[in-house]
Structures are given as C-alpha cells and as structure tokens.
Design an enzyme around this catalytic site. Structure first.
Site, mmCIF file in Angstrom:
data_model
loop_
_atom_site.group_PDB
_atom_site.id
_atom_site.type_symbol
_atom_site.label_atom_id
_atom_site.label_comp_id
_atom_site.label_asym_id
_atom_site.label_seq_id
_atom_site.Cartn_x
_atom_site.Cartn_y
_atom_site.Cartn_z
ATOM 1 N N HIS A 173 0.932 -1.081 -0.007
ATOM 2 C CA HIS A 173 0.040 -0.047 -0.166
ATOM 3 C C HIS A 173 0.781 1.161 0.100
ATOM 4 O O HIS A 173 1.502 1.479 0.989
ATOM 5 C CB HIS A 173 -1.018 0.075 1.404
ATOM 6 C CG HIS A 173 -1.780 -1.068 1.146
ATOM 7 N ND1 HIS A 173 -2.262 -1.794 2.393
ATOM 8 C CD2 HIS A 173 -2.595 -1.708 0.277
ATOM 9 C CE1 HIS A 173 -2.994 -2.792 2.098
ATOM 10 N NE2 HIS A 173 -3.241 -2.518 0.687
ATOM 11 N N GLU A 194 1.503 3.885 2.709
ATOM 12 C CA GLU A 194 1.903 3.446 4.037
ATOM 13 C C GLU A 194 3.492 3.658 4.442
ATOM 14 O O GLU A 194 4.255 2.672 4.453
ATOM 15 C CB GLU A 194 1.429 1.870 4.321
ATOM 16 C CG GLU A 194 -0.166 1.976 4.379
ATOM 17 C CD GLU A 194 -0.722 0.582 4.501
ATOM 18 O OE1 GLU A 194 -1.913 0.533 4.685
ATOM 19 O OE2 GLU A 194 0.136 -0.380 4.169
ATOM 20 N N HIS A 218 2.781 -3.384 6.988
ATOM 21 C CA HIS A 218 1.861 -2.277 6.686
ATOM 22 C C HIS A 218 1.805 -1.304 7.709
ATOM 23 O O HIS A 218 2.462 -1.262 8.746
ATOM 24 C CB HIS A 218 0.475 -2.975 6.803
ATOM 25 C CG HIS A 218 0.252 -3.723 5.378
ATOM 26 N ND1 HIS A 218 -0.467 -3.528 4.670
ATOM 27 C CD2 HIS A 218 0.744 -5.033 5.151
ATOM 28 C CE1 HIS A 218 -0.538 -4.483 3.531
ATOM 29 N NE2 HIS A 218 0.303 -5.262 3.900
ATOM 30 N N GLU A 268 1.167 -4.269 11.615
ATOM 31 C CA GLU A 268 0.672 -2.959 11.275
ATOM 32 C C GLU A 268 1.340 -1.939 12.125
ATOM 33 O O GLU A 268 1.576 -2.254 13.453
ATOM 34 C CB GLU A 268 -0.602 -3.072 11.714
ATOM 35 C CG GLU A 268 -1.611 -4.047 10.719
ATOM 36 C CD GLU A 268 -2.031 -3.388 9.487
ATOM 37 O OE1 GLU A 268 -1.616 -2.193 9.371
ATOM 38 O OE2 GLU A 268 -2.788 -3.948 8.636
HETATM 39 ZN ZN LIG Z 1 -1.717 -1.781 4.332
#
Ligand SMILES: [Zn+2]
Length: 1078
Positions: free
Chosen positions: A778, A781, A875, A960
């Site tokens: 992504h 990010e 992420h 994350e």
């Molecule tokens: Zn992500």
C-alpha cells in the site's frame, strides 16, 4: 400506598375491573392504583404490565370514556397520563392504538380542548407516544394533525409552558415519516418554525424555556431529513438564523446545550458542493497493457457509481468499521477453506525460473575471497538472469548527460562556487529548478512500455550524477557547507537514482527533503492535545463561507493539471509534481486559508489519504489554515493526537534537516463536499490543521507521514550494499520483476557467507530456513518502509544478533511491492486500480507482476522443500496506535466465530504466537493485546492468508505500524518518529532469534538472553481488535442521522410535570391568538 409484591399477578384483575367498572368512582380507584403501582415500580413492572395487556386495557378505557359528547375529564385525564406512561415503553403502541380506534379519537379530543391547556397537554403527550409508529404518525398527519398541533405553538410567552412544550414535541414526533415531513415543508412550516425559534431565542432572556427551544430545533432537524427540507431550510435563511443565534448562545453557559444541535443542523444543511475539479478521475492516467486507452469520461462515471459500494468496503488490512460489519460474520467458518490448500495458480513448469532468486545457492563462493560481491553484479551468476530486463542503460545515460550539459548555461566551476555561496532556502522552491533532473531519461516519452531497468551499478551512477551538471556542482558545495551526516543517505546518489525512476507525469524535480535527507529531531514529540470545541470552531468558519462572502478569495493557486495559474505575491505557492507528491489542487479560500484537494490514485477516482506537497512564499508568524477536503476514511488518528509532518529547507540548510510533527487546531470531520460527477452520496471528510511558519523566505514540505520514496529505497540499497563486509555478509540485490510503468521491483537476499568452502559449510548455508519479508504494498503506508529500513540495516550490521540471524536464516526481502504506486503518490492501489493486497489468490502475471512473482518465488521455495519459516508483510495502520501483528490460526478463528466444528481433535502448532510473545517483551512500540489471529473471509486474498493457506507458512503475518503513536509502554503519549519505526524493524529481527532451533550455536542462546527473550513468556490472551480502540471522538465527526442532544425529552418527567401542573390556565385562548397565522 406501597406496592405489594403480589400486585404483579393482580394486573389482570385490575384491567378487567377497569373494563367493567360501572361508575366513575370505581374506575378512578383502579386508575389510582395502577398509577401508584407504576410510580413505585421499575421499568420491569411496566414491561410486565404491557405483557399482561396493559396498553390494550388503557386504550379501551380511553375509547369507552372519550367517545361521548361531554367526556368526564376527571376520569379521562388519568387515563391519558397512564396511557402516555405505559405506551411510551410499548414499541407496538401505535399499532394497538390504531386497532382500538383511539388515534382519531385522541386527535378529536385535542381539537375539542384547544382552549384547555391541561387537557390539551395530556392529549399531546399521548399523540407523541402514538406517533412512534410511522403509520400512526401518517394517519394523524393525513387528518390535519400538524395543523391542529401547530395552533398550540405560540410565539414567546411565559404561560402554559408545559402545554407548549408538549405541542412542539408532538409536532416533532409526527415528523418521523417522510409523508409528514413533505407535507410540513409544503405547507410552509419551515419558515414558521424558524420564526418561532428566533422569537423564543430572542425573548427568552431568562432562559426558562430552553426545553421548548430544544424541541423546536428537533422539529427543524427532522424536517431537514429530506433534501427538499434542507434546501428550504437554506433558502429560508435557516443557516444565517442558526449561525447568529448560536453565536449568542456561545456567550452564555445556560444555553450552551443548544450549540451542538444547532451546529449539527447547520452542517447537515450546508448545500452539497462538488469538489472544484473538472473530473473525479485522478490527474494521472496510465494506459494498461491490452486495454483501450481511456481517460476520465466513462471511467469516471462508472467509478463514481461504484463509490457507494466501495465506501463500505474496508480499506485497511485489519481495520473495520465497527458499526457496519459484524466481524464475527466475516470470520471463516468453513474448515475446508481454513485447512485445505487450493490448487496452485500456475503450472509447476513455471517455477524453476525462480531459482535465479536464490543467488546464495547458485553463488560460487570461490569468488568470495577476491571480494567480488562488491563489483558489478553482472559478473555473478545470479544476475545473468536479469540481463534480459536491462536495456541499453549506458547509452541512455550518455545521451542524458550531453543533453543536460548543453542546456546548462552557467557552466564553469568558479561560477558554480560563487552561486552556491549565495544560495538561500527560497532557491530550493521547486520552480527555481535547482533540483531539476530534467532529461530524456525519466521523461514522459519513456514512462512506459519497454522495461529499462538498471543494474545496481552505483559507482557509475554516482560518477554520472556528479559530473553531469552545473546544479550538481553547486549542490556539492552546498552539501559541503551545510550538510549533516545522514546514515545511508547521499544526495548525489539519490539524484542519480531518481533520474531513473519512471513516473506517469515524468517527474523531473526532486523534493528537497528526499534529496537532502533528514534525521530524527532531538527529543520526543508528544501527541498534540486537542483543543476543546476545535471542530465546532472550524465548522463555524466553514459556515461563514456561505454567509459572509465578502472575505472570500476563492482563487486557484495550484493545479496539477494546469500550470497557467499566475504567481500571486500575497498567496502561498504550492507544488507537488515530484516523487510521492500528490496535491492536485490548492484553492486560496480566504486570506490565510487554503482548501487542498488530493489526487486520487492513478487511473481511478478515489483512495485519497496520503499527501505530500511543497509550500512556499509564506509570511512567518501568521497562522495558515489548511483544509484537505477530499479525505475518504470515516475517522482518523488526526482526531486523537496525530499531527502531519513538516520539513523546512531553511532549517535543513542550517544543519537541522528534520521532519517535525507540526500543526495546531487539528481535527477531522465530515464535510459538505461531494464528487464532481460520482455518487452524491459519497462522503468526504476534511482534515484541517493550522501551521505557523517560523522562517522568512523558506520553502517547506508538508506530508501525511514521513515520506520514503522509491528512489530513497534504491539509494538505500546501494549504500547498504557498500556498507557490508562481503567476506561475512552475503548481500545481493536483484530485480524481482518490472512494474507496469517499467520500474524495477528490487528483491534483496541477505545471509551469512559460509565460513569456508567446505561441503559442510556450503550445505549448512543452503539449508538455512528462509524468512521472507515484504512491505509497502500500500503505497501510502510510508511508515512500513521505515520499519523495513530498520530491518535491512540491522540485518546488514555487525551486531552479534544480526550475525547469528544471518548464520541461521536466509532473508529474502522485497522492500517495495508497489513501486509505481509509491512513485506516483498513490495511497492504496497500483496502476491497475487494484489493491494489490487483494490480489494474492490469482495474481495476474501482466497486471500484478510484483505479486505474481513474489508468489512464484514462494511457490518455488515450497516446491523444493524450503517453505519459509516466517513470512511478514509490513503495513501502516491509520486508525490505531502502536505496532501489532495479524496472523492466522484455525482454532482461534473457529472459536471466535462460534463455529460448531469440534476443535478438540484439530492439531495446530501454537508456534504462530512465538514472535508476538517475543516482541511483547523486547519491542517497546509493540502491543501484544492488539494482535489477532483470525482468518476473515474479506481477507482471503491478502498476502498473510494466502501465504499461510497455500504455502503452509505457519508464521504468516501482517505487521501493522501506527501512523500516530503509542498509548502504552515507555513511548506512551508520544507520536512515532522514524527512529521508533526503524527500531521496530530491528526488534522484529531480534524476535526471530526465538525461532532458532539450531542450538549448535550456543552462542545464539546467549544472545537470546542478551535480548531478554524469556522462553517461558506468559501466554497472553489475544482479543478481538477489529473495532476501533479509540473512545468516541470528543465531537461528532458525522452529522447525518440523529442529532446529538436532541434525543427527545424525558417523557416520564414531562407527564409528571403535566399531571402536577396546576398553573396552566384552563382557558388558553391567549395561546392560539399568539400563534403565527397559517
Ligand atoms: Zn496496508
């Protein structure tokens, strides 16, 4: 009389007595008893009474006693009060009243008692209760109920307040149906209600009728549920009226409670305004292979119509709208889907090609002694496979350098030197071109098609960059003079890397912070305190745009698609046409306020969140308000202490090259903008913040989070490669695949060189378990890249833990899975408009090459019996704090989903928790309690789930990292900086020590103690973490449904007050005379 416990069973007896009572006295007696029973009891008693037929009995009593020409109000009033009390708790009261024929009867009673305040009030309470059913409300409405009730809503008076309040509440109650709202609007009640509100507001100076004012607001709020109602509200001056009344309320604590509902009402009624763009479609379009080249037109429309659906989809791994999706339903309950591996997505014959990505196996370590690692990779066996990907790079570069030289006018070194001496921050405004890389390479013509990837020939790059232009010479001087040492960063190498980066628009300007580099600022950066009512203040300012257009400027000062807007001396200058930049348009709305519109992801119309742009021409010391007006997420950490980051070129030249958390008066709330052509229901949010620039003649950069460009990665990898000791560290950078736009997706292999060329040592090397790490699928990010940077640097370091890890494992790292997205400033997708982390089930080899080949490599490792020990995809998480892992567990998923599958016989290796347990002990940023091991259906095609299920990787994770900061541990209350993110990458490596089974190296054991890895760590209980873990926001971000603070009055106390009220004049001719004429 105290209620006796036996009275419960006596309800039925009482009801039947009520039914059959022959005279008024016995009826009254029963009513008294019922009333006392209810007054002394709890809600349970009322519920019990309803179950025993209480509502029906009272309705019958009403019909029996209310029908005649002159009903006995001594009996009727108690019946009405009781009916209101009981009916208020009975959700079927409307229907029951219709069946008993009581609806029109009560309306009739009201009509007959307009002159009798107390009787009218009792009827109104009952009407209010009946109107909880839409059909009953419609029945009353279609019989002129609103008109009758409105007659009891006079201008300001001090008399009969209970009756007036009951009438306004009843009027509001009838507005629960669309039909009644429409007829009320059509009959012109909007303007009358506004006039009433103004009248009561201006004359109720003692504030004795605040409840009536509340009830009037509630009527207005309900009437604006319809689009016509909102338009009428605005056209009748509702905005202006409420704005002014609210301003006076702000000054007085007594009426503070009226402010929030008024603000919400105004927000709701602000006319929907399309974004000031020509199209919702991204300013960047990229022709996809095998597709017709279509721009905005149809694409925009179709994207728009999807917007509603997309809106509901979760955008972020592991983060759901708590309200909209019940996570339990999303959990996979099909044991087959959890346990059985599906057929491979490609034939076996395609796998051997990936042997080239195992250079450590192919490498002939005989060359090692002559330190060939450092030399051109083309000499090593591994990169031969890649030569096909490389084009005629040397030729390209030659052409480029002559081009630039011939363009350079001020060429001599002496001149360059003097120029450098007088350069100031403002010269680094992108328009001045100091950081211009313009050349054929990277230009528009080359943006796509044939792959022209460059080998990692950094020395050559370096030379090239250094010698090629006047700018470089000048910059060299500057660096000598002003530069600070930034580990793993070299501006000239950055420039050389950036020249080869292919962007859709053909960027040829470097953003200064990426070029110059940055280091974390000294000291901590605590979360920003939220000023009370900051959002209210900002909303007021937004409403003023409609009311007071005098101070509006409304000038476009930057447009990504149109260079023609002239420089205005008294406005800020913006720029974003550089790598990762994504400001699409800037509009100066007032002298010191700017609306900013972010560019949607290339080829599509949405996914805005990430931003990065340059701003200059500021006046120091002036607070500038910035509004990013097309954010899409329904909440943001900007409401919970997060600040954007700011970089000042002037500070950097003064030896302080820092990205700093900056901005005050930050909040994030739903606004009144809508797409240009897409669904009008699409909701946008405003992120607003205020920046007071401190330097004169500065150039600054603002970003959502610390930027990390693709060119930064290329530079970083080249410098890492140079930093290692090739005798000890095996470091090989290769190209996994070329992206759609022709950029290289690098993959790095890191392990320890074998101590000798003996069979035993080579054998040990080749049998080391693999660990595969990926990040930045992504593109928005960027925090994931900083974590990855920490991982890479640690693994290449001479730290004893790093040495042990290299000796134990082979690391395969793909630091940017989505280079095109990163380069073009996208937030979520790739050029194919897809979220690449939803493509893992069947990645398309042409459209999703990086995912296709990463999966291919994993298949290959699987096929040769070398299934990775760990897979982790890094992420960033925009709505949570701390850092945490998502993993996969069959048992936990089945337990949590309440599945009927018996898990007792299921065997599951609990090793999937090892890393999280280790991190809990050693990583201060890590939150064990936020970890989760559920397999969700909606995540079935993410890297984590596919690698776990299809490759059988037990430890397959998404890691994350917060964009904001931490609410636990030693970093509690701080925002994250790149230092904390890099440390997390390092700690993740440390945690891998917990997996070394190879006790051959006792050394490793010692290291485990060294990093405080207690093997008997307590097994924490993980819990569901898919809900937002933030408390509700201090101010309402949304405004669409029910208005806060307008949840209806307390019926019970209203009834009691009406019952007790002896003041109300029985003759209220006065009321009706004062009401506004129809
Ligand atoms: Zn992500």
């Amino acid at each position: 009389m105290a209620a006796s416990p036996t009275s419960f069973s006596g309800f039925e007896v009482l009801f039947s007595t009520l039914q059959n009572a022959a005279d008024a006295e016995s009826t009254l007696n029963v009513l008294n008893i019922l009333d006392e029973l209810l007054s002394a009891g709890t809600d349970n008693r009322i519920d019990y009474m309803i179950r025993k037929g209480g509502s029906e009995a009272l309705l019958n009593a009403l019909v029996n006693n209310g029908c005649g020409l002159s009903p006995n109000y001594r009996i009727l009033l108690p019946i009405l009060y009781l009916l209101a009390k009981v009916g208020h708790k009975d959700c079927r009261i409307g229907k029951k009243a219709e069946e008993a024929g009581a609806v029109l009867l009560i309306l009739n009673l009201l009509k007959n008692n307009i002159q009798h305040a107390k009787r009218a009030a009792a009827c109104l309470l009952v009407i209010q209760v009946f109107a909880t059913s839409v059909s009953t409300a419609n029945l009353i409405g279609s019989n002129q109920g609103q008109d009758v009730i409105y007659k009891l809503m006079p201008r300001y008076t001090t008399k009969n307040l209970q009756t007036i309040k009951a009438s306004v509440n009843a009027f509001a109650a009838l507005l629960c149906s669309n039909a009644n709202i429409c007829s009320a609007v059509a009959k012109g009640y909007m303007v009358r209600l506004l006039q009433l509100y103004e009248d009561w507001h201006s004359k109720d100076t003692e504030h004795s009728a605040i409840e009536i004012r509340h009830a009037l607001l509630r009527c207005l709020h309900k009437m604006t549920h319809s689009a016509l109602g909102r338009r009428t509200f605005v056209s009748q001056g509702g905005l202006r009226l409420l704005y002014h009344t609210t301003q006076t309320c702000l000054l007085n604590k007594c009426v503070e409670s009226l402010v929030e509902p008024s603000v919400q009402l105004m927000r709701k009624c602000l006319p929907k305004t399309p974004l000031p763009l020509t199209s919702d479609h991204s300013a960047y379009s990229f022709p996809l292979p095998g597709r017709q080249y279509t721009v905005c037109g149809e694409a925009a429309v179709s994207d728009g119509s999807n917007a509603e659906i997309v809106e509901e989809e979760e955008e972020e791994e592991g983060c759901q709208e708590a309200a909209s999706i019940d996570y339990d339903e999303d959990l996979e309950t099909d044991l087959n889907k959890l346990c059985l591996c599906p057929e491979p997505d490609r034939p076996k014959e395609l796998l051997p090609q990936y042997s080239r990505l195992c250079p450590e196996v192919l490498h002939d370590f005989q060359e090692l002694d002559s330190s060939s690692e450092r030399s051109s990779p083309s000499s090593s066996s591994s990169s031969n496979d890649d030569t096909g990907l490389y084009n005629n790079v040397a030729l390209q570069k030659k052409r480029w350098s002559t081009e630039v030289l011939s363009k350079t006018e001020k060429g001599t070194p002496a001149q360059a030197k003097s120029a450098a001496a007088i350069l100031k921050a403002k010269d680094f405004d992108s328009r001045n071109g100091i950081l211009n890389t313009s050349s054929e390479v990277g230009g528009k013509r080359e943006m796509r098609g044939e792959v022209k990837l460059c080998p990692t020939n950094d020395d050559q790059d370096n030379q090239e960059g250094r010698s090629s232009s006047y700018n470089c010479a000048m910059i060299d001087k500057l660096i000598d003079r002003h530069g600070v040492f930034i580990p793993y960063h070299k501006p000239i190498m950055y420039r050389a890397a950036a020249i080869k980066t292919k962007s859709i628009p053909g960027f040829n300007i470097l953003a200064f912070p990426d070029f110059w580099g940055h280091v974390p600022p000294p000291g901590n950066e605590p979360m920003a305190p939220r000023k009370p009512s900051v959002q209210r203040q900002k909303v007021f300012e937004d409403i003023q745009r409609f009311l007071n257009t005098d101070d509006m400027v409304n000038q476009t000062v930057f447009d990504l698609e149109d260079d023609s807007s002239p420089d205005r001396p008294d406005s800020l200058r913006f720029f974003s046409r550089f790598e990762c930049g994504n400001l699409r348009k800037a509009v100066q709305v007032r002298r010191y306020e700017y609306d900013l519109i972010l560019n949607a992801d290339a080829n599509c119309c949405q996914h805005t969140q990430w931003f990065y742009f340059e701003v200059s021409n500021m006046v120091p010391g002036v607070p500038y308000r910035f509004n990013v007006i097309n954010c899409e997420k329904s909440n943001s950490q900007f409401n919970y202490g997060m600040q954007p980051v700011l970089y000042s070129v002037r500070d950097a030249l003064n030896g302080q090259p820092h990205w700093l958390r900056s901005g005050t008066e930050i909040c994030y709330f739903r606004n009144h903008f809508c797409p240009v052509r897409g669904s009008r229901k699409t909701t946008f949010y405003t992120l607003t913040f205020t920046i007071t620039f401190k330097n004169n003649e500065d150039v600054c950069y603002l970003a959502y989070h610390y930027p990390y460009t693709y060119s930064t990665l290329r530079t970083h990898l080249n410098l890492l490669h140079r930093s290692i000791d090739p005798a000890k560290v095996f470091f090989r950078q290769q190209i996994l695949a070329a992206t759609l736009a022709g950029n290289a997706c690098p993959i790095v292999t890191i392990t320890a060189c074998p101590p000798s060329k003996s069979y035993k040592d080579i054998h040990q090397l080749r049998n080391r378990p693999c660990i595969v790490l990926t990040s930045r699928v992504h593109p928005g990010e960027s925090n994931a890249s900083w974590v990855m940077k920490g991982t890479l640097e640690f693994l290449c370091s001479s730290d004893p833990v790093a040495t042990a890890l290299r000796e134990s494992f082979i690391f395969k790292i793909i630091p940017i899975l989505n280079p095109d997205g990163v380069i073009n400033g996208m937030n979520r997708c790739d050029l194919n408009k897809e979220d690449l982390n939803r493509q893992w089930c069947k990645p398309d080899p042409v459209l999703c090459p990086t995912i296709y080949h990463t999966k291919g490599l994993l298949y290959y490792l699987n096929s040769i019996g070398r299934t990775p020990l760990v897979f982790c995809d890094y992420h960033g998480h925009s709505r949570k704090k701390n850092v945490f892992l998502y993993g996969c567990s069959v048992k936990e998923t089945l337990w949590q989903s309440g599945s009927a599958v018996d898990t007792a016989g299921l065997k599951e290796d609990p090793g999937y928790r090892t890393i999280a347990k280790a991190l809990d002990r050693i990583a201060p940023a890590f939150s064990f309690n936020s970890c989760n091991y559920m397999v969700e259906k909606s995540r079935s095609s993410t890297a984590r789930v596919v690698v776990w299920r299809e490759m059988g990787v037990l430890r397959s994770y998404t890691m994350e990292s917060t964009f904001n900061g931490f609410d636990q541990g030693i970093y509690k209350g701080l925002q994250t900086g790149v230092g904390e993110l890099e440390e997390m990458g390092l700690k993740f490596c440390h945690s891998l020590l917990s997996l070394t089974k190879d006790t051959r190296v006792l050394y490793g054991r010692k290291l485990i103690n060294h990093v405080n890895l207690d093997p008997n760590i307590l097994d924490h209980k993980s819990h569901n973490c898919f809900e937002d873990d933030e408390p509700p926001c201090a101010e309402d971000i949304e405004y669409s449904t029910e208005c806060p603070g307008l949840q209806g009055s307390d019926m019970e106390s209203d009834i009691n007050r009406c019952m007790a009220n002896t003041d109300e004049d029985d003759n209220v001719t006065a009321i009706t005379q004062m009401s506004l004429r129809l």
